[in-house]
Write a protein that holds these residues in place. Structure first.
Motif, short mmCIF file in Angstrom:
data_model
loop_
_atom_site.label_atom_id
_atom_site.label_comp_id
_atom_site.label_asym_id
_atom_site.label_seq_id
_atom_site.Cartn_x
_atom_site.Cartn_y
_atom_site.Cartn_z
N HIS A 1 32.89 68.06 87.76
CA HIS A 1 32.32 66.73 88.42
C HIS A 1 33.03 65.90 88.89
O HIS A 1 32.66 64.52 88.99
CB HIS A 1 31.00 66.46 87.15
N GLY A 2 34.34 65.94 88.87
CA GLY A 2 35.19 64.91 89.42
C GLY A 2 35.63 63.96 88.29
O GLY A 2 36.01 62.90 88.58
N LEU A 3 35.64 64.37 87.10
CA LEU A 3 35.93 63.45 85.91
C LEU A 3 37.12 64.10 85.22
O LEU A 3 37.55 65.10 85.68
CB LEU A 3 34.54 63.64 85.00
N LYS A 4 37.61 63.13 84.51
CA LYS A 4 38.99 63.36 83.68
C LYS A 4 38.48 62.77 82.11
O LYS A 4 37.69 62.01 82.05
CB LYS A 4 40.09 62.59 84.21
N PRO A 5 39.51 63.42 81.44
CA PRO A 5 39.45 62.98 79.82
C PRO A 5 39.36 61.51 79.65
O PRO A 5 38.42 61.11 78.70
CB PRO A 5 40.39 63.89 79.37
N LEU B 1 48.28 69.03 64.83
CA LEU B 1 49.34 67.85 64.54
C LEU B 1 50.69 68.82 64.41
O LEU B 1 51.71 68.18 65.01
CB LEU B 1 49.00 67.63 63.23
N ALA B 2 50.60 69.83 64.05
CA ALA B 2 52.23 70.80 64.23
C ALA B 2 52.72 70.77 65.35
O ALA B 2 53.80 70.78 65.47
CB ALA B 2 51.75 71.90 63.31
N ALA B 3 51.59 70.86 66.41
CA ALA B 3 52.18 71.14 67.77
C ALA B 3 52.44 69.81 68.41
O ALA B 3 52.73 69.78 69.72
CB ALA B 3 51.07 71.92 68.52
N GLY B 4 52.26 68.64 67.74
CA GLY B 4 52.71 67.15 68.29
C GLY B 4 51.52 66.67 68.76
O GLY B 4 51.62 65.36 69.36
N GLY B 5 50.36 67.05 68.64
CA GLY B 5 49.19 66.34 69.25
C GLY B 5 48.94 65.16 68.55
O GLY B 5 49.24 64.85 67.41
N VAL B 6 48.33 64.22 69.06
CA VAL B 6 47.90 62.95 68.53
C VAL B 6 46.30 62.87 68.72
O VAL B 6 45.56 63.30 69.55
CB VAL B 6 48.53 61.61 69.36
N ARG B 7 45.58 61.95 68.17
CA ARG B 7 44.41 61.53 68.27
C ARG B 7 43.88 61.16 69.75
O ARG B 7 44.55 60.26 70.31
CB ARG B 7 43.77 60.36 67.30
N GLU B 8 42.79 62.00 70.27
CA GLU B 8 42.49 61.60 71.63
C GLU B 8 41.02 61.56 71.61
O GLU B 8 40.28 62.41 71.04
CB GLU B 8 43.00 62.70 72.40
N PRO B 9 40.41 61.00 72.80
CA PRO B 9 38.79 61.11 72.95
C PRO B 9 38.48 62.59 73.00
O PRO B 9 37.29 62.87 72.75
CB PRO B 9 38.62 60.25 74.27
N LEU B 10 39.33 63.65 73.91
CA LEU B 10 39.21 64.93 74.26
C LEU B 10 38.62 65.59 72.97
O LEU B 10 37.90 66.50 72.87
CB LEU B 10 39.92 65.42 74.99
N THR B 11 39.55 65.13 71.91
CA THR B 11 39.55 66.17 70.54
C THR B 11 38.51 65.97 69.70
O THR B 11 38.25 66.45 68.70
CB THR B 11 40.63 66.44 69.99
N MET B 12 37.62 64.53 69.99
CA MET B 12 36.70 64.31 69.02
C MET B 12 35.47 65.28 69.31
O MET B 12 35.20 65.80 70.26
CB MET B 12 36.15 62.67 69.69
N ASN B 13 34.78 65.66 68.25
CA ASN B 13 33.74 66.69 68.12
C ASN B 13 32.88 66.42 69.11
O ASN B 13 32.06 67.53 69.25
CB ASN B 13 33.39 66.82 66.60
N LYS C 1 29.30 66.88 74.44
CA LYS C 1 28.10 66.04 74.81
C LYS C 1 28.40 65.00 75.90
O LYS C 1 27.69 64.62 76.66
CB LYS C 1 27.48 65.66 73.71
N HIS C 2 29.64 64.32 75.58
CA HIS C 2 29.79 63.27 76.47
C HIS C 2 30.12 63.77 77.82
O HIS C 2 29.79 62.94 78.54
CB HIS C 2 30.97 62.32 75.75
N ALA C 3 30.74 64.89 77.92
CA ALA C 3 31.21 65.08 79.09
C ALA C 3 30.08 65.58 80.01
O ALA C 3 29.89 65.36 81.09
CB ALA C 3 32.16 66.57 79.04
#
Length: 325
Positions: A105-109, A129-141, A145-147
């Motif tokens: 739909h032409g949207l991004k994270p 976290l072990a792979a170097g990830g940080v808190r992001e809106p995308l990973t929020m559960n 729904k928001h997408a």
């Protein structure tokens, strides 16, 4: 709509004990709450505590939010629709589909207004976290729904920057769907953990809503949501989550938990349940859910699996959290 309700000055009645914490034969704690069980005809079969009093169902409202998105004209189905009603675990397949839904739909994270968070599932969070990830809106559960909410705004030409405003056309429609499904007016409006407006209803209304979804006419928005969730439960929760286990192993069951220890379930014949642990402790969810399922007549190995909540002492099992009704 108002986004803040002043605290009530009326004290809540003492609620019954729904679960006990038993360590080494000693009851060291209790979890109180309210619960309702509906018979197949929709009548109240069991009521404990105050099931008519309003609560915030938290993510147990997500099926109604997804139905509102369909009513607003977004044509979702299959895994996409299940993810729109999800509190996903943050597994790779969840995050990939959220990205896909946004891109379609032409949207991004960056358009997501979910608060930055880690994956909900502890195993996934550790790997992330072990792979170097940080808190992001995308990973929020709630990002699925928001997408979907953002996508329906794009489809209808609605403002995407204010899609979480209680007066936004989408959120007003969500309120209408919640009230209609519950068979009662929305008692209060607050803000959920993900930032979306949150509608309060009674547990009886919540159970009625889930019952109405499984009994809805095929092709209706409500039935489409129920069917997608039941066909793709791993997208609603995750591979290590009780909602997934229950919908996968008891065919036709619709199940969705919510934060602060809320749970709603409906069986395909219209039997339903809803409960809330008053102190919000999710550790009591499994034992209470398992006992309520037994009262509904569900006889399946998954019930014992859901109900198991051992307590450890010195890395050994020394007790358990168990239902007390």
């Amino acid at each position: 709509m108002t986004s803040f309700i002043a605290p009530s000055s009326t004290p809540s009645p003492e609620l019954p004990v729904l679960a006990e914490v038993v360590r080494s034969g000693f009851t060291e704690g209790r979890h109180r709450g309210s619960l309702v069980v509906l018979a197949a005809d929709g009548s109240v079969e069991l009521a404990l505590g105050d099931p008519a009093g309003p609560v915030f169902p938290r993510s147990s409202n997500k099926p109604m939010q997804a139905a509102a998105i369909l009513r607003a004209g977004l044509d979702l189905s299959g895994e996409r629709l299940a993810l729109a009603a999800a509190s996903h675990s943050g597994e790779t397949f969840h995050l990939e589909l959220v990205r896909t839904m946004l891109a379609e739909h032409g949207l991004k994270p960056d358009d997501l207004r979910t608060p930055p968070d880690l994956p909900l599932d502890p195993v996934e969070a550790e790997a992330y976290l072990a792979a170097g990830g940080v808190r992001e809106p995308l990973t929020m559960n709630c990002s699925g729904k928001h997408a979907a909410m953002l996508a329906v705004c794009v489809r209808n030409g609605w403002d995407t920057a204010t899609y979480l405003d209680p007066e936004h056309p989408l959120q007003r429609l969500v309120g209408e769907v919640v009230a209609e499904a519950a068979g009662e007016p929305v008692a209060a409006i607050g803000t959920d953990g993900c930032g979306a407006p949150l509608m309060a209803i009674g547990l009886v209304g919540l159970a009625r809503a889930f019952r109405s979804f499984v009994l809805a006419e095929p092709g209706s928005a409500e039935r489409r949501v129920a069917d997608a969730m039941r066909a793709h439960p791993e997208y609603v929760a995750g591979t290590r989550r009780p909602d997934t286990w229950l919908m996968r192993e008891v065919p036709g069951t619709l199940s969705k938990m919510g934060a602060e220890a809320v749970q709603a379930v409906a069986l395909p014949d219209g039997r339903a349940l809803a409960f809330k642990i008053d102190d919000g402790s999710t550790r009591a969810l499994g034992p209470v859910l398992a006992r309520a399922l037994e009262l509904l007549g569900v006889d399946a190995p998954v019930v014992s699996r859901i109900g198991r909540a051992p307590l450890l002492g010195g890395a050994e099992e020394v007790g358990a959290i168990r239902a007390a009704f």
